[in-house]
Design a protein around this motif. Structure first.
Motif, PDB file in Angstrom:
ATOM      1  N   GLU A  21       0.863  -1.191   0.000  1.00  0.00           N
ATOM      2  CA  GLU A  21       0.000   0.000   0.000  1.00  0.00           C
ATOM      3  C   GLU A  21       0.894   1.233   0.000  1.00  0.00           C
ATOM      4  N   THR A  22       1.070   1.852  -1.171  1.00  0.00           N
ATOM      5  CA  THR A  22       1.908   3.042  -1.232  1.00  0.00           C
ATOM      6  C   THR A  22       1.597   3.806  -2.515  1.00  0.00           C
ATOM      7  N   SER A  23       2.142   5.008  -2.615  1.00  0.00           N
ATOM      8  CA  SER A  23       1.901   5.827  -3.803  1.00  0.00           C
ATOM      9  C   SER A  23       3.061   6.810  -3.990  1.00  0.00           C
ATOM     10  N   LEU A  24       3.174   7.320  -5.208  1.00  0.00           N
ATOM     11  CA  LEU A  24       4.168   8.337  -5.546  1.00  0.00           C
ATOM     12  C   LEU A  24       3.515   9.364  -6.457  1.00  0.00           C
ATOM     13  N   ASN A  25       4.018  10.608  -6.359  1.00  0.00           N
ATOM     14  CA  ASN A  25       3.449  11.679  -7.162  1.00  0.00           C
ATOM     15  C   ASN A  25       4.509  12.285  -8.065  1.00  0.00           C
ATOM     16  N   LEU A  26       4.064  13.048  -9.048  1.00  0.00           N
ATOM     17  CA  LEU A  26       4.985  13.759  -9.930  1.00  0.00           C
ATOM     18  C   LEU A  26       5.849  14.708  -9.106  1.00  0.00           C
ATOM     19  N   GLY A  27       7.111  14.828  -9.513  1.00  0.00           N
ATOM     20  CA  GLY A  27       8.048  15.690  -8.802  1.00  0.00           C
ATOM     21  C   GLY A  27       8.839  14.984  -7.723  1.00  0.00           C
ATOM     22  N   GLU A  28       8.554  13.678  -7.495  1.00  0.00           N
ATOM     23  CA  GLU A  28       9.252  12.921  -6.463  1.00  0.00           C
ATOM     24  C   GLU A  28      10.294  11.984  -7.068  1.00  0.00           C
ATOM     25  N   ILE A  29      11.360  11.750  -6.279  1.00  0.00           N
ATOM     26  CA  ILE A  29      12.360  10.749  -6.633  1.00  0.00           C
ATOM     27  C   ILE A  29      12.322   9.669  -5.568  1.00  0.00           C
ATOM     28  N   CYS A  30      12.157   8.436  -5.992  1.00  0.00           N
ATOM     29  CA  CYS A  30      12.078   7.316  -5.053  1.00  0.00           C
ATOM     30  C   CYS A  30      13.173   6.304  -5.366  1.00  0.00           C
ATOM     31  N   LEU A  31      13.932   5.941  -4.338  1.00  0.00           N
ATOM     32  CA  LEU A  31      14.992   4.943  -4.438  1.00  0.00           C
ATOM     33  C   LEU A  31      14.449   3.595  -3.977  1.00  0.00           C
ATOM     34  N   ASN A 155      10.276  11.653 -22.968  1.00  0.00           N
ATOM     35  CA  ASN A 155       9.539  12.774 -22.366  1.00  0.00           C
ATOM     36  C   ASN A 155       8.218  12.326 -21.739  1.00  0.00           C
ATOM     37  N   SER A 156       8.275  11.206 -21.008  1.00  0.00           N
ATOM     38  CA  SER A 156       7.103  10.701 -20.293  1.00  0.00           C
ATOM     39  C   SER A 156       7.051  11.299 -18.893  1.00  0.00           C
ATOM     40  N   PRO A 157       5.881  11.336 -18.269  1.00  0.00           N
ATOM     41  CA  PRO A 157       5.786  11.900 -16.922  1.00  0.00           C
ATOM     42  C   PRO A 157       6.590  11.133 -15.880  1.00  0.00           C
ATOM     43  N   LEU A 177      22.606  11.258 -11.405  1.00  0.00           N
ATOM     44  CA  LEU A 177      21.707  11.506 -10.278  1.00  0.00           C
ATOM     45  C   LEU A 177      21.290  12.973 -10.202  1.00  0.00           C
ATOM     46  N   LYS A 178      22.202  13.879 -10.500  1.00  0.00           N
ATOM     47  CA  LYS A 178      21.842  15.304 -10.539  1.00  0.00           C
ATOM     48  C   LYS A 178      20.853  15.579 -11.660  1.00  0.00           C
ATOM     49  N   LEU A 179      21.071  14.930 -12.788  1.00  0.00           N
ATOM     50  CA  LEU A 179      20.160  15.103 -13.926  1.00  0.00           C
ATOM     51  C   LEU A 179      18.762  14.595 -13.575  1.00  0.00           C
ATOM     52  N   LEU A 180      18.693  13.449 -12.900  1.00  0.00           N
ATOM     53  CA  LEU A 180      17.397  12.901 -12.503  1.00  0.00           C
ATOM     54  C   LEU A 180      16.693  13.822 -11.516  1.00  0.00           C
ATOM     55  N   ARG A 181      17.446  14.361 -10.561  1.00  0.00           N
ATOM     56  CA  ARG A 181      16.826  15.270  -9.586  1.00  0.00           C
ATOM     57  C   ARG A 181      16.334  16.554 -10.268  1.00  0.00           C
ATOM     58  N   ASN A 182      17.101  17.048 -11.210  1.00  0.00           N
ATOM     59  CA  ASN A 182      16.689  18.239 -11.949  1.00  0.00           C
ATOM     60  C   ASN A 182      15.398  17.970 -12.729  1.00  0.00           C
ATOM     61  N   LEU A 183      15.307  16.790 -13.331  1.00  0.00           N
ATOM     62  CA  LEU A 183      14.085  16.431 -14.072  1.00  0.00           C
ATOM     63  C   LEU A 183      12.879  16.387 -13.148  1.00  0.00           C
ATOM     64  N   ALA A 184      13.075  15.805 -11.972  1.00  0.00           N
ATOM     65  CA  ALA A 184      11.954  15.683 -11.034  1.00  0.00           C
ATOM     66  C   ALA A 184      11.498  17.049 -10.546  1.00  0.00           C
ATOM     67  N   LYS A 185      12.442  17.884 -10.149  1.00  0.00           N
ATOM     68  CA  LYS A 185      12.092  19.127  -9.472  1.00  0.00           C
ATOM     69  C   LYS A 185      11.746  20.264 -10.446  1.00  0.00           C
ATOM     70  N   LEU A 190       8.238  12.079 -12.248  1.00  0.00           N
ATOM     71  CA  LEU A 190       8.352  11.087 -11.190  1.00  0.00           C
ATOM     72  C   LEU A 190       9.463  10.124 -11.578  1.00  0.00           C
ATOM     73  N   ILE A 191      10.455   9.967 -10.691  1.00  0.00           N
ATOM     74  CA  ILE A 191      11.599   9.096 -10.951  1.00  0.00           C
ATOM     75  C   ILE A 191      11.595   7.973  -9.924  1.00  0.00           C
ATOM     76  N   LEU A 192      11.576   6.736 -10.396  1.00  0.00           N
ATOM     77  CA  LEU A 192      11.730   5.566  -9.534  1.00  0.00           C
ATOM     78  C   LEU A 192      12.949   4.809 -10.028  1.00  0.00           C
TER      79      LEU A 192
END
Length: 307
Positions: A21-31, A155-157, A177-185, A190-192
Motif C-alpha cells: 500500500e503506497t503511492s508516488l506523485n509527480l516531482g518525487e524521486i524514489c529509491l 519525455n514521459s511523466p 543523479l543530478k540530472l534525474l533530480r533536476n528532471l523531477a524538481k 516522477l523518478i523511480l
C-alpha cells in the motif's frame, strides 16, 4: 497521486512482495532498495504491466494498468533496464532519438524541435563527442548513459531505471543523479530507480521503497534509514564466517573502515570489545582493560593477543 499500489502482491507463481500500500506523485524521486532476489525487478516489471500482479491493483493516474494498453503505459512511463538489447547499426544519436518515436509512427521524420532536444540531452549527459559513434564502440558506461538518454527523449511523466548507475564511475554517477533530480524538481517528473549505490543515491532521493521479508516499506529517505540500523551498519557487507563484530562508536566512514579491517583479519567473536574513535585515535576496551591505539596496525596487534 500519479502511481498507486493498492493491496498489491507481486511475484510470479509465488509472492515475492505482499500487500503493498503506497503511492508516488509527480516531482518525487524514489529509491528502490533491497537485497538481490527480493523482487525489485519483478516489482518494476509489474508497474510496467509486463508481469501480472498476484493480487490487488496498480493505478496510473487513477486508471488500473489492467485497462491500459502497452502503448498507453509507454506514453506514461519511460524505462531503462540495467541490461538492454543494443540495436544493430545504430549510432548514439540514433538511440537517443529512438525515444521520440513512442509518440510518432516509425516512418516519421523528427522535426527541428525534436532534433534540438536530442542534441541537448546528449550534451547534458556529457556525450557530445560520441554522438556519431556506433553503439558497439561505446564503453559500458557511455552505453548506459545513452539508454538513459533514450528514456529522457521519450519525455514521459515517469521514468523507471533499474540500476542506472551500473558501469559508471563516481563522476558519471553524480552526473546522472543530478540530472534525474533536476528532471523531477524542475520538470515535474516522477523518478523511480533501484540502486546498490544507495549511500550515494540517498542524497538525491525524496522517498525510499525498502523491500525486505516479502514486504515493501515506504517513506521519506532519511526516516527509513534511521529506522533501519542495518542499512547504516557496515555489517551489511559481512562475508567473513566466524567473525562477530564489536561495538563501534565512530563517524560512519571510520566505522566502516574499522569494520572492514577487523573482519578481513579476524575470524572470531569480538562482541565483548568496544572501539571508540576520539580525536584521531581509537580507544579499545572491555570489562577488564582499556587501550589507546593510533593505527590499525596497533589495533591488530592488540586484538591478536587477546585471550
Amino acid at each position: 497521486m500519479f502511481l498507486q499500489l493498492k493491496n498489491t502482491t507481486i511475484g510470479y507463481k509465488t509472492p515475492l512482495i505482499k500487500r503493498v500500500e503506497t503511492s508516488l506523485n509527480l516531482g518525487e524521486i524514489c529509491l528502490l532498495i533491497g537485497n538481490n532476489g527480493v523482487g525489485k525487478t519483478t516489482l518494476i516489471k509489474s508497474i510496467l504491466n509486463q508481469i501480472p500482479t498476484l493480487g490487488g491493483d496498480i493505478l496510473l493516474q487513477n486508471q488500473s494498468l489492467k485497462r491500459l494498453s502497452q502503448k498507453e503505459i509507454a506514453e506514461q512511463i519511460a524505462v531503462v533496464f540495467s541490461k538492454s538489447q543494443v540495436p544493430t547499426n545504430f549510432t548514439l544519436t540514433d538511440l537517443v532519438a529512438l525515444g521520440k518515436y513512442i509518440h510518432y509512427p516509425y516512418y516519421f521524420q523528427l522535426n527541428k524541435s525534436d532534433l534540438q532536444e536530442v542534441e541537448e540531452i546528449i550534451e547534458s549527459l556529457n556525450l557530445t563527442q560520441y554522438k556519431n559513434f556506433p553503439l558497439q564502440k561505446l564503453s559500458d558506461g557511455n552505453l548506459q548513459k545513452a539508454f538513459i538518454g533514450r528514456a529522457l527523449a521519450q519525455n514521459s511523466p515517469m521514468i523507471i531505471l533499474d540500476e542506472p548507475t551500473t558501469h559508471l564511475d563516481e563522476e558519471n554517477k553524480i552526473i546522472i543523479l543530478k540530472l534525474l533530480r533536476n528532471l523531477a524538481k524542475k520538470h515535474n517528473k516522477l523518478i523511480l530507480f533501484s540502486s546498490h549505490d544507495w549511500r550515494l543515491a540517498k542524497e538525491f532521493s525524496d522517498q525510499i521503497w525498502l523491500v525486505n521479508n516479502e514486504k515493501l516499506e515506504a517513506g521519506i529517505a532519511e526516516e527509513i534509514l534511521l529506522k533501519h540500523d542495518e542499512l547504516l551498519n557496515p555489517e551489511i557487507f559481512r562475508f567473513s564466517e566466524g567473525f562477530v563484530a564489536p561495538k563501534i562508536i565512530a563517524p560512519q566512514l571510520e566505522k566502516e573502515m574499522l569494520y572492514s579491517f577487523l573482519q578481513k583479519n579476524f575470524k572470531k567473536d569480538l562482541s565483548t570489545l568496544k572501539f571508540e574513535y576520539k580525536d584521531r585515535f581509537w580507544v579499545l576496551s572491555d570489562d577488564k582493560i582499556q587501550k589507546k591505539c593510533v593505527s590499525f596496525k596497533e589495533i591488530s596487534y592488540f586484538v591478536a593477543n587477546l585471550h
